[in-house]
Design an enzyme around this catalytic site. Structure first.
Site, PDB file in Angstrom:
ATOM      1  N   TRP A   1       0.625 -14.233   9.593  1.00  0.00           N
ATOM      2  CA  TRP A   1       1.301 -13.385   8.602  1.00  0.00           C
ATOM      3  C   TRP A   1       2.590 -14.012   8.076  1.00  0.00           C
ATOM      4  O   TRP A   1       3.230 -13.465   7.194  1.00  0.00           O
ATOM      5  CB  TRP A   1       1.590 -11.999   9.178  1.00  0.00           C
ATOM      6  CG  TRP A   1       2.260 -12.030  10.524  1.00  0.00           C
ATOM      7  CD1 TRP A   1       3.595 -12.157  10.763  1.00  0.00           C
ATOM      8  CD2 TRP A   1       1.617 -11.941  11.799  1.00  0.00           C
ATOM      9  NE1 TRP A   1       3.828 -12.154  12.118  1.00  0.00           N
ATOM     10  CE2 TRP A   1       2.647 -12.015  12.775  1.00  0.00           C
ATOM     11  CE3 TRP A   1       0.288 -11.799  12.221  1.00  0.00           C
ATOM     12  CZ2 TRP A   1       2.364 -11.963  14.146  1.00  0.00           C
ATOM     13  CZ3 TRP A   1       0.036 -11.737  13.574  1.00  0.00           C
ATOM     14  CH2 TRP A   1       1.061 -11.810  14.520  1.00  0.00           C
TER      15      TRP A   1
ATOM     16  N   GLU B   1       2.772  -5.791  10.218  1.00  0.00           N
ATOM     17  CA  GLU B   1       3.941  -5.042  10.679  1.00  0.00           C
ATOM     18  C   GLU B   1       3.556  -3.757  11.400  1.00  0.00           C
ATOM     19  O   GLU B   1       4.194  -3.372  12.373  1.00  0.00           O
ATOM     20  CB  GLU B   1       4.886  -4.741   9.515  1.00  0.00           C
ATOM     21  CG  GLU B   1       5.617  -5.968   8.979  1.00  0.00           C
ATOM     22  CD  GLU B   1       6.401  -6.699  10.061  1.00  0.00           C
ATOM     23  OE1 GLU B   1       6.815  -6.060  11.040  1.00  0.00           O
ATOM     24  OE2 GLU B   1       6.601  -7.919   9.936  1.00  0.00           O
TER      25      GLU B   1
ATOM     26  N   LEU C   1      -5.763  -0.783  21.168  1.00  0.00           N
ATOM     27  CA  LEU C   1      -4.423  -1.215  20.757  1.00  0.00           C
ATOM     28  C   LEU C   1      -3.367  -0.148  21.016  1.00  0.00           C
ATOM     29  O   LEU C   1      -2.186  -0.458  21.191  1.00  0.00           O
ATOM     30  CB  LEU C   1      -4.441  -1.602  19.269  1.00  0.00           C
ATOM     31  CG  LEU C   1      -3.194  -2.212  18.658  1.00  0.00           C
ATOM     32  CD1 LEU C   1      -2.720  -3.429  19.452  1.00  0.00           C
ATOM     33  CD2 LEU C   1      -3.446  -2.616  17.212  1.00  0.00           C
ATOM     34  N   GLY C   2      -3.796   1.118  21.046  1.00  0.00           N
ATOM     35  CA  GLY C   2      -2.846   2.193  21.324  1.00  0.00           C
ATOM     36  C   GLY C   2      -2.108   2.689  20.092  1.00  0.00           C
ATOM     37  O   GLY C   2      -2.232   2.110  19.009  1.00  0.00           O
ATOM     38  N   TYR C   3      -1.347   3.763  20.270  1.00  0.00           N
ATOM     39  CA  TYR C   3      -0.635   4.402  19.154  1.00  0.00           C
ATOM     40  C   TYR C   3      -1.547   4.523  17.935  1.00  0.00           C
ATOM     41  O   TYR C   3      -1.317   3.918  16.888  1.00  0.00           O
ATOM     42  CB  TYR C   3       0.623   3.617  18.804  1.00  0.00           C
ATOM     43  CG  TYR C   3       1.766   3.813  19.768  1.00  0.00           C
ATOM     44  CD1 TYR C   3       1.893   4.985  20.487  1.00  0.00           C
ATOM     45  CD2 TYR C   3       2.727   2.835  19.948  1.00  0.00           C
ATOM     46  CE1 TYR C   3       2.941   5.174  21.377  1.00  0.00           C
ATOM     47  CE2 TYR C   3       3.780   3.013  20.833  1.00  0.00           C
ATOM     48  CZ  TYR C   3       3.871   4.185  21.537  1.00  0.00           C
ATOM     49  OH  TYR C   3       4.916   4.370  22.417  1.00  0.00           O
TER      50      TYR C   3
ATOM     51  N   TYR D   1      12.459   0.281   9.784  1.00  0.00           N
ATOM     52  CA  TYR D   1      12.170  -1.099  10.184  1.00  0.00           C
ATOM     53  C   TYR D   1      11.092  -1.721   9.290  1.00  0.00           C
ATOM     54  O   TYR D   1      11.278  -2.792   8.701  1.00  0.00           O
ATOM     55  CB  TYR D   1      11.721  -1.200  11.660  1.00  0.00           C
ATOM     56  CG  TYR D   1      11.060  -2.541  11.867  1.00  0.00           C
ATOM     57  CD1 TYR D   1      11.834  -3.688  11.975  1.00  0.00           C
ATOM     58  CD2 TYR D   1       9.668  -2.676  11.800  1.00  0.00           C
ATOM     59  CE1 TYR D   1      11.237  -4.941  12.051  1.00  0.00           C
ATOM     60  CE2 TYR D   1       9.068  -3.914  11.873  1.00  0.00           C
ATOM     61  CZ  TYR D   1       9.862  -5.044  11.998  1.00  0.00           C
ATOM     62  OH  TYR D   1       9.276  -6.275  12.038  1.00  0.00           O
TER      63      TYR D   1
ATOM     64  N   ASP E   1      15.105  -3.942  14.892  1.00  0.00           N
ATOM     65  CA  ASP E   1      14.079  -3.647  15.893  1.00  0.00           C
ATOM     66  C   ASP E   1      14.670  -3.902  17.274  1.00  0.00           C
ATOM     67  O   ASP E   1      15.863  -4.163  17.408  1.00  0.00           O
ATOM     68  CB  ASP E   1      12.823  -4.506  15.646  1.00  0.00           C
ATOM     69  CG  ASP E   1      13.069  -5.953  16.037  1.00  0.00           C
ATOM     70  OD1 ASP E   1      14.239  -6.394  16.002  1.00  0.00           O
ATOM     71  OD2 ASP E   1      12.105  -6.659  16.391  1.00  0.00           O
TER      72      ASP E   1
ATOM     73  N   CYS F   1      19.954 -18.098  28.299  1.00  0.00           N
ATOM     74  CA  CYS F   1      21.353 -18.293  27.904  1.00  0.00           C
ATOM     75  C   CYS F   1      21.765 -19.763  28.008  1.00  0.00           C
ATOM     76  O   CYS F   1      22.651 -20.217  27.280  1.00  0.00           O
ATOM     77  CB  CYS F   1      22.264 -17.443  28.768  1.00  0.00           C
ATOM     78  SG  CYS F   1      21.981 -15.667  28.580  1.00  0.00           S
TER      79      CYS F   1
END
Length: 341
Positions: A20, A33, A76-78, A116, A134, A195
């Site tokens: 993408w 997205e 995939l869920g949701y 978002y 995000d 870090c």
DNA sequence: TATCCGTGGTG
DNA sequence: TCACCAAGGAT
């Protein structure tokens, strides 16, 4: 070199190659997205490829049946993401002549698209100067600037959104947004951030004050409910019965008729069974207790195999066992079917 | 505004 | 093992 330029330079040398990122096609960017909401790139990638193969254009998607869309989304869920995607494809085809809107506010008004996703599509597809916010961006900003305000309330969200927008490089909003998220995903990670190789560590508040593990700050804790569900796989020759869920979790997906109990998974009493089975039936076997953990509930499930001669069940459809894979199911049921059929 | 909505990876 | 979290949004 300013913050944004440094990020974009880092991005140029360290980005992952993702499909993408090689397109300006708003449809493809939109799909990516939505899939990536609350979803790891590695996991979402296969769904992105599968989805575009099945629905290459917004017209194909708008012509599809909801079951087909949910079938591709299966696992995939949701699932409201898939339903909203389908709804919005129809809206764009029917009301906008199939043309994806190209302003932030129009995009934001589409169902399934929030701040978002509107900023992401606006910048990636149309180079509009809207900064994404995000989980990656919140984490990075919180650590770099030492922001201890919880991000999971209105005040925190506004603060981070404003800061994110101030940092945006208006000349390359697309690269900036990609870069800052990629940096959060690969370097400024939630656990064990890198870090030691971070270009910004000398200016990073959290690094200098040893607060990397404490930031960002989250206010709320989720509460987990327990549910106890007996699924009844009522077999009649090669058939069984399933019904479509109309509310709550897994809405739009299919499931076996079920008996949910309050406290524990006891053997369903004859009264519960008789609600479904007025004719002769016999329990062949039942599964062990299967624990399925979701973000807000732990489901304790048991599958009951019942031999019966019923030919129809209220609000259920009769499906051949070898045709079950035509219907979308939750991962809980999918795993069980995979292991037992 | 608090809660709901999935699944898999991570340490 | 288990809490946390992921390219959030709707209600």
């Amino acid at each position: 070199m300013n913050f944004s330029r440094s990020l974009i330079k880092w991005y140029g040398h360290n980005k992952r190659e993702l499909p993408w990122r090689n397109t300006r096609d708003a449809y493809k960017i939109w799909i990516s997205e939505i899939i990536l909401q609350q979803t790891k790139v590695k996991f979402g990638l296969k769904y992105y490829l599968k989805f575009l193969q099945k629905f290459p254009t917004i017209y194909v998607l708008s012509d599809a049946k909801e079951n087909e869309v949910l079938k591709v989304w299966e696992g995939l869920g949701y699932y409201s993401r898939a339903r909203n995607l389908h709804y919005t494809s129809k809206f764009i085809v029917n009301n906008l002549n199939g043309k994806f809107p190209n302003t932030y506010l129009e995009i934001l008004n589409l169902k399934g698209i929030g701040p978002y996703t509107a900023a992401a599509i606006s910048s990636f597809a149309f180079k509009l100067p809207f900064a994404v916010l995000d989980g990656n961006v919140i984490r990075l900003l919180s650590r770099y600037f030492g922001i201890k305000v919880p991000f999971d309330n209105l005040r925190g969200k506004k603060l981070f959104q404003q800061l994110s927008q101030e940092l945006l490089n208006d000349n390359d909003p697309d690269l900036h947004n990609q870069a800052i998220m990629e940096f959060g995903a690969l370097i400024c990670k939630p656990k064990l951030p890198k870090c030691d190789i971070c270009h910004f560590n000398n200016l990073c508040y959290a690094f200098n004050y040893n607060l990397v593990k404490k930031l960002p700050v989250k206010q709320k804790k989720i509460k987990i409910k327990k549910r106890y569900i007996n699924y009844l796989i009522i077999e009649n020759n090669n058939f069984c019965f399933v019904k479509k869920r109309n509310e709550g979790i897994w809405r739009g997906l299919y499931e076996f008729p079920k008996i949910e109990t309050e406290d524990s998974l006891s053997v369903p009493n004859s009264k519960d069974f008789s609600k479904y089975l007025k004719n002769k039936c016999s329990i062949i076997r039942h599964s062990d207790i299967i624990i399925h953990k979701l973000s807000h509930q732990h489901i304790f499930a048991k599958f009951w195999h019942i031999q019966s001669n019923v030919n129809q069940l209220e609000s259920c459809i009769k499906v051949r066992f070898n045709k079950l894979s035509n219907y979308p199911f939750s991962t809980l049921i999918l795993n069980y079917l995979k292991d037992n059929y």
